[in-house]
Design a protein around this motif. Structure first.
Motif, PDB file in Angstrom:
ATOM      1  N   ASP A   1       0.828  -1.216   0.000  1.00 28.46           N
ATOM      2  CA  ASP A   1       0.000   0.000   0.000  1.00 28.46           C
ATOM      3  C   ASP A   1       0.861   1.264   0.000  1.00 28.46           C
ATOM      4  O   ASP A   1       0.607   2.224   0.751  1.00 28.46           O
ATOM      5  CB  ASP A   1      -0.948   0.010   1.203  1.00 28.46           C
ATOM      6  N   ASP A   2       1.892   1.270  -0.836  1.00 23.39           N
ATOM      7  CA  ASP A   2       2.805   2.408  -1.004  1.00 23.39           C
ATOM      8  C   ASP A   2       3.605   2.736   0.251  1.00 23.39           C
ATOM      9  O   ASP A   2       4.214   3.814   0.341  1.00 23.39           O
ATOM     10  CB  ASP A   2       2.055   3.653  -1.486  1.00 23.39           C
ATOM     11  N   LYS A   3       3.653   1.837   1.203  1.00 23.57           N
ATOM     12  CA  LYS A   3       4.568   1.953   2.344  1.00 23.57           C
ATOM     13  C   LYS A   3       5.723   0.986   2.102  1.00 23.57           C
ATOM     14  O   LYS A   3       5.510  -0.184   1.767  1.00 23.57           O
ATOM     15  CB  LYS A   3       3.873   1.637   3.667  1.00 23.57           C
TER      16      LYS A   3
ATOM     17  N   LEU B   1       7.628   5.934   9.447  1.00 24.53           N
ATOM     18  CA  LEU B   1       6.376   5.570  10.097  1.00 24.53           C
ATOM     19  C   LEU B   1       6.578   4.615  11.264  1.00 24.53           C
ATOM     20  O   LEU B   1       5.842   4.662  12.245  1.00 24.53           O
ATOM     21  CB  LEU B   1       5.428   4.918   9.086  1.00 24.53           C
TER      22      LEU B   1
ATOM     23  N   ASP C   1       6.752   6.128   4.369  1.00 30.31           N
ATOM     24  CA  ASP C   1       5.657   6.353   3.437  1.00 30.31           C
ATOM     25  C   ASP C   1       6.217   6.781   2.085  1.00 30.31           C
ATOM     26  O   ASP C   1       7.442   6.875   1.895  1.00 30.31           O
ATOM     27  CB  ASP C   1       4.658   7.353   4.001  1.00 30.31           C
ATOM     28  N   GLU C   2       5.331   7.088   1.137  1.00 35.70           N
ATOM     29  CA  GLU C   2       5.764   7.400  -0.222  1.00 35.70           C
ATOM     30  C   GLU C   2       6.479   8.740  -0.319  1.00 35.70           C
ATOM     31  O   GLU C   2       7.047   9.061  -1.369  1.00 35.70           O
ATOM     32  CB  GLU C   2       4.562   7.368  -1.165  1.00 35.70           C
ATOM     33  N   SER C   3       6.458   9.520   0.767  1.00 34.71           N
ATOM     34  CA  SER C   3       7.195  10.784   0.799  1.00 34.71           C
ATOM     35  C   SER C   3       8.520  10.667   1.546  1.00 34.71           C
ATOM     36  O   SER C   3       9.239  11.660   1.699  1.00 34.71           O
ATOM     37  CB  SER C   3       6.341  11.875   1.446  1.00 34.71           C
TER      38      SER C   3
ATOM     39  N   ASN D   1       8.836   9.714   4.791  1.00 33.87           N
ATOM     40  CA  ASN D   1       8.698   9.937   6.230  1.00 33.87           C
ATOM     41  C   ASN D   1       8.725   8.604   6.967  1.00 33.87           C
ATOM     42  O   ASN D   1       8.105   7.629   6.544  1.00 33.87           O
ATOM     43  CB  ASN D   1       7.373  10.646   6.518  1.00 33.87           C
TER      44      ASN D   1
ATOM     45  N   SER E   1       0.934  -5.748   8.426  1.00 28.63           N
ATOM     46  CA  SER E   1       1.420  -4.503   7.850  1.00 28.63           C
ATOM     47  C   SER E   1       1.856  -3.484   8.903  1.00 28.63           C
ATOM     48  O   SER E   1       2.484  -2.471   8.567  1.00 28.63           O
ATOM     49  CB  SER E   1       0.351  -3.885   6.951  1.00 28.63           C
TER      50      SER E   1
END
Length: 374
Positions: free
Chosen positions: A84-86, A115, A109-111, A113, A160
């Motif tokens: 899921d784009d992580k 998590l 994450d996709e930026s 950062n 996840s």
């Protein structure tokens, strides 16, 4: 990073990194089409070696952002998976308190950062090998050194959020050293290519293992005592058949080490074996079945190309895993494959003393291929 057309010629190439050592480890694609590149670097922003992640625009390879993670010491990145784009990043870390080399998992994450961060630790040294995703769960393979010098094989399953669902341990006996290899997961199970080294016979043999992906139960464990040394490197499911890629020094007529592909039914019994090799050494790294059911094998070669170590890519056409083959070896100069994501090929580029990327050309030569019905 190379992006190749379907005929394996280069569409574009990019070099990323700094003045230190930058070792590429994995490549994955986000739902947007952008690429995540996992590496480790010696630039030492945090520790001696840090984990470095880049996001690239897939259309031209331009860099969108980079993120650095790690501890105060060495963090040697191993693999990456995306759910899921992580991105889930697996490293071997020496910067943890009391650590001789434990496992460190970052989630970004996709930026870019951070998590989550989870440590998998024990009393003795751990060697991580592979991550795989199946039905939104994460699977991790690694080996753990015992006090008597043997090594156990571990397979862990996480959700996840990195909560442990189960852990399976394959215990070593008779001073055997288990080395976890690459794995692939399908409806037929968690297939794994592993290696077992005996300190008594000094013999290394490949080992095929299949685990139940729901319960973690080890359902199949088989090996073949073949001529020479065999090392399990990677595995790919082809319907209900497991293609296990091994590195072998017994190439059955070729001059150097080669790539051995064992073909097994999911129950573990042999179907056949294929050897790729030339007069010098071939070092296989990975195998997968692409979206068109063609088998890709990659690694490095000394036999093909210009005689120095180059990237090697072998693509088998559909429905040929049980036939005599004449395949083409495509080589790329001055670089080594480390991972593949369908059309995007990640490699380590050698840089010359002036800091410019060395040129590379592609060449194609026919490989020595032998089929064995065992």
């Amino acid at each position: 990073i190379l992006k190749l057309y379907d005929d394996l010629t280069v569409e574009w190439s990019r070099t990323i990194g700094g003045p230190g050592v930058d070792q590429a480890r994995a490549i994955k694609q986000l739902s947007s089409g952008d690429l995540l590149i996992l590496s480790y670097t010696s630039l030492g922003e945090i520790g001696s070696y840090d984990t470095k992640v880049y996001r690239l625009d897939a259309s031209d390879g331009s860099e969108m952002w980079s993120a650095t993670l790690g501890t105060s010491d060495w963090d040697l990145t191993v693999d990456m998976e995306v759910i899921d784009d992580k991105a889930f990043l697996l490293s071997k870390s020496y910067g943890l308190p009391g650590s001789n080399g434990h496992l460190l998992m970052h989630v970004i994450d996709e930026s870019g950062n951070l998590l989550n961060e989870v440590t998998v630790s024990g009393l003795n040294e751990m060697d991580p090998m592979d991550l795989a995703v199946y039905q939104d769960s994460l699977y991790m393979s690694y080996s753990v050194l015992n006090e008597d010098g043997s090594s156990n094989l571990h397979l862990d399953k996480f959700d996840s959020q990195l909560n442990t669902i189960w852990q399976t341990i394959v215990n070593a006996t008779d001073l055997l050293h288990y080395s976890a290899g690459g794995m692939d997961i399908s409806e037929y199970g968690v297939g794994m290519a592993a290696s077992v080294f005996s300190t008594q016979t000094e013999q290394s043999s490949e080992r095929f293992l299949r685990f139940n992906p729901i319960t973690g139960t080890l359902e199949v464990e088989v090996t073949e005592l073949l001529e020479g040394q065999q090392y399990g490197k990677a595995l790919a499911w082809y319907n209900d058949v497991a293609l296990m890629l091994c590195h072998t020094d017994a190439t059955y007529g070729a001059g150097g080490t080669g790539a051995l592909v064992e073909v097994r039914y999911f129950e573990g019994n042999w179907f056949n074996a294929t050897v790729f090799g030339g007069e010098l050494d071939e070092i296989p790294e990975g195998i997968l079945k692409d979206s068109q059911s063609r088998v890709l094998i990659w690694g490095s070669t000394f036999s093909y190309g210009n005689g120095t170590e180059e990237m090697m890519l072998i693509r088998l056409p559909n429905n040929t895993i049980n036939n005599d083959l004449e395949v083409t070896v495509t080589t790329y100069e001055d670089a080594l494959f480390t991972d593949i994501e369908e059309e995007f090929f990640l490699n380590q580029i050698y840089i010359n003393q002036t800091g410019n990327q060395l040129s590379f050309d592609t060449s194609e030569q026919v490989a020595l291929v032998e089929i064995y019905d065992l």
